[in-house]
Enzyme design. Structure first.
Site, short mmCIF file in Angstrom:
data_model
loop_
_atom_site.label_atom_id
_atom_site.label_comp_id
_atom_site.label_asym_id
_atom_site.label_seq_id
_atom_site.Cartn_x
_atom_site.Cartn_y
_atom_site.Cartn_z
N VAL A 1 -106.99 56.74 -18.44
CA VAL A 1 -107.11 55.46 -17.74
C VAL A 1 -107.15 55.74 -16.24
O VAL A 1 -106.25 56.37 -15.69
CB VAL A 1 -105.96 54.51 -18.09
N HIS B 1 -86.28 65.04 -15.45
CA HIS B 1 -85.71 63.71 -15.65
C HIS B 1 -86.02 62.80 -14.46
O HIS B 1 -85.17 62.06 -13.99
CB HIS B 1 -84.19 63.80 -15.84
N HIS C 1 -79.98 62.52 -20.25
CA HIS C 1 -81.35 62.98 -20.36
C HIS C 1 -82.19 61.74 -20.70
O HIS C 1 -81.71 60.80 -21.32
CB HIS C 1 -81.46 64.04 -21.45
#
Length: 619
Positions: A271, A553, A597
């Site tokens: 996209v 993260h 996490h």
């Protein structure tokens, strides 16, 4: 890159087979069945419609959840667009082989800019920012660690004005997600038994893990279920695996529903732009590329961005939603001035310290090298859900609160310490070095002397960093990677928190359970830190800055905020501010670095977003 990884595994597999004098037909069938199951999902090549009720961009865990939940109503049409592949990576199921996946095209291959205060011993002074690409997103390549976060994370969000995000309100979703098999905590009311994501204790558990948990307990850290809301303490790892096999967003939420006639999944679909009705300031669809052709698809009800902490903000900015001044620099017409990408947090960490085991239990004699683990017998044990291949090497977690964390609630840790049953000397291939940007010279000098010995290491990870960066566009070209304006340890308090955690590990290592294993500290200094007194605070500061690691993260690039928050991109219902029919549902909305996490939180965001979308659309 994919070919290199496949060849590496085949070489190890052939070596394993050569070590067996006779391979009977039953064992050969077991092995063949296991290998054939790895790439067993075919999403096909659907004939796309011009319009769908919902268009979802990105098939990470949150996107997979949304595709499933929104298509539960057969009258609703859903399109899921994914930039990567539909099949899983070859040999991705054994968690221990995770580092191999970094060199495949299931990873975007992002790296940081050259660092000034961290990653100093790594190749080009850059840390690797791995980011999953394919159906399942980063759950395809991550370390299968499943942690929800501290209840105080969520209660703080709710207290700031983010309605619906308190711990008591998200806990039912966490239960809904899970099909848990946790030995010591399965009846504490915190876990679900009927969910789609298998969460379990790792089937393999070394004596080192048992000694660490016991030693931490006698050193003052309570034995806890860190997924029950409070995580200041120690426990064994809970992983998103099933009998030791990796589970992903695709295998859990799409494998059994992708044949629904009202759900289309289009892979290899990049996209490049959000389409708007500018007069109404509402999203109407997307433009994407597939098979070297451009395509346009419309969204009748909503467009949902679940492309992750990097690709979602990049797509928004390339489409005219972002900081006006930054977009103007690239000649992008501004539709809505929002602080997209103005914040990015990361859980930085460090490799080490390392310890050597002198009294090696007989059952662990094979934990010295990867070649000893990737044998035919071990592969077949893995097929049956046992053995070290079921572990990513991380076995237990310790949550520490350092003196640096003066602004946190007393029950909120700021460092997580992961205990691994090995160190990098375990992997004689180049896959681990490639995955973590370890130069060959550093590997030889620091980890080389450990080859052939039973050793293990700790990985302290900063949960509550003070350092904050930003994400920007490199250009208006939608195929360019974004720029990461992030410098590890720019705030020196982050180093001090990690040093404190290392010293806590050294204290715990003096406890009796470890003494019985004959454990001793590896005292070779890290290259570049030899001039400092070993084990001093200054030495460990140098060690942290030299052997910095990342845990992928990254959050907050499309920050969720209450009404009036000048740093917010989306509201508490994940709607992009000032734009109708456009939502963000991935970890980019997390407002602050969480004590978790991010994989579990991605599933949570997907489930919660699905309910909010259904409510807001009247069904």
């Amino acid at each position: 890159m994919l070919r290199w990884t496949f060849v590496s595994f085949v070489v190890l597999l052939c070596s394993a087979m050569q070590s067996v004098a006779l391979l009977d037909r039953e064992r050969l069938k077991d092995l063949t069945d296991m290998l054939s199951e790895i790439n067993d999902i075919d999403y096909g090549n659907p004939q796309l419609h011009d319009t769908y009720d919902y268009v979802i961009v990105g098939a990470g865990p949150a996107g997979c959840v949304l595709a499933n939940r929104l298509s539960e109503d057969p009258s609703v049409s859903v399109l899921l667009l994914e930039i990567g592949r539909g099949e899983r990576p070859a040999f991705s199921e054994p968690p221990l082989l995770g580092p191999m996946l970094a060199s495949t095209d299931y990873n975007f291959g992002y790296v940081t800019e050259p660092q000034k205060y961290g990653c100093l011993g790594l190749t080009g002074r850059r840390c690797n920012w791995a980011h999953g690409r394919g159906v399942g997103g980063s759950s395809l390549i991550n370390n299968v660690i499943y942690t929800r976060g501290n209840r105080r994370d969520f209660d703080k969000w709710a207290q700031s004005g983010l309605k619906g995000w308190s711990w008591d309100e998200v806990l039912p979703y966490y239960r809904k997600i899970e099909r848990a098999n946790i030995r010591d905590f399965e009846n504490n009311g915190a876990h679900g038994k009927e969910g789609r994501v298998s969460v379990e204790d790792c089937p393999f558990r070394s004596d080192v893990a048992k000694a660490f948990v016991a030693s931490a307990a006698v050193s003052g850290y309570p034995y806890i279920d860190y997924n029950a809301g409070d995580n200041l303490g120690v426990s064994f790892l809970q992983a998103h695996t099933k009998r030791g096999h990796r589970v992903t967003g695709g295998t859990t939420y799409l494998k059994d529903v992708h044949h629904r006639p009202n759900l289309h999944i289009s892979t290899r679909s990049w996209v490049i732009k959000i389409l708007f009705d500018e007069a109404k300031k509402e999203a109407v669809g997307v433009r994407f590329t597939k098979n070297k052709r451009y395509h346009t698809v419309k969204a009748r009800r909503e467009l949902i961005l679940s492309a992750g902490a990097f690709e979602t903000p990049k797509l928004l900015m390339n489409s005219g939603v972002g900081p006006a001044a930054h977009l103007a620099q690239h000649g992008i017409k501004v539709l809505q001035d929002l602080p997209v990408g103005r914040r990015i947090y990361e859980h930085g960490g460090v490799f080490g310290p390392i310890f050597i085991v002198r009294n090696v239990p007989a059952i662990e004699q094979n934990l010295i090298s990867l070649e000893q683990v990737v044998t035919l017998d071990e592969i077949l044990r893995f097929r049956n859900g046992t053995g070290p291949l079921t572990s990513n090497s991380i076995e237990s977690l310790l949550y520490v609160k350092s003196p640096v964390a003066t602004d946190l609630d007393p029950g909120m840790p700021d460092v997580e310490v992961m205990q691994s049953f090995t160190s990098f000397s375990f992997d004689s291939s180049t896959s681990t070095r490639f995955a973590y940007h370890l130069p060959d010279a550093l590997f030889r000098e620091y980890y080389g002397p450990l080859v052939g010995t039973r050793n293990f290491m700790f990985l302290p990870m900063l949960l509550k960093p003070h350092t904050v960066g930003r994400l920007e566009l490199k250009s208006r070209n939608p195929f360019h990677h974004p720029l990461f304006r992030y410098q590890y340890f720019e705030d020196a308090r982050d180093v001090e928190a990690l040093v404190y955690a290392i010293k806590e590990v050294l204290r715990i290592m003096q406890a009796e359970p470890f003494r019985r294993l004959g454990v001793e500290q590896y005292t070779r200094p890290v290259p570049g830190c030899q001039h400092l007194t070993f084990n001093s605070d200054d030495y460990w500061r140098c060690h942290v800055r030299t052997l910095t690691t990342t845990f992928e993260h990254q959050v907050s690039t499309c920050r969720m905020g209450p009404a009036g928050d000048p740093e917010a991109v989306v509201d508490s219902r994940l709607r992009v501010l000032g734009i109708r029919r456009l939502r963000v549902a991935d970890v980019s909305i997390i407002p602050e670095p969480p004590s978790a996490h991010t994989c579990a939180m991605s599933y949570l965001i997907g489930e919660k977003a699905a309910d909010m979308i259904k409510e807001d659309n009247g069904y």
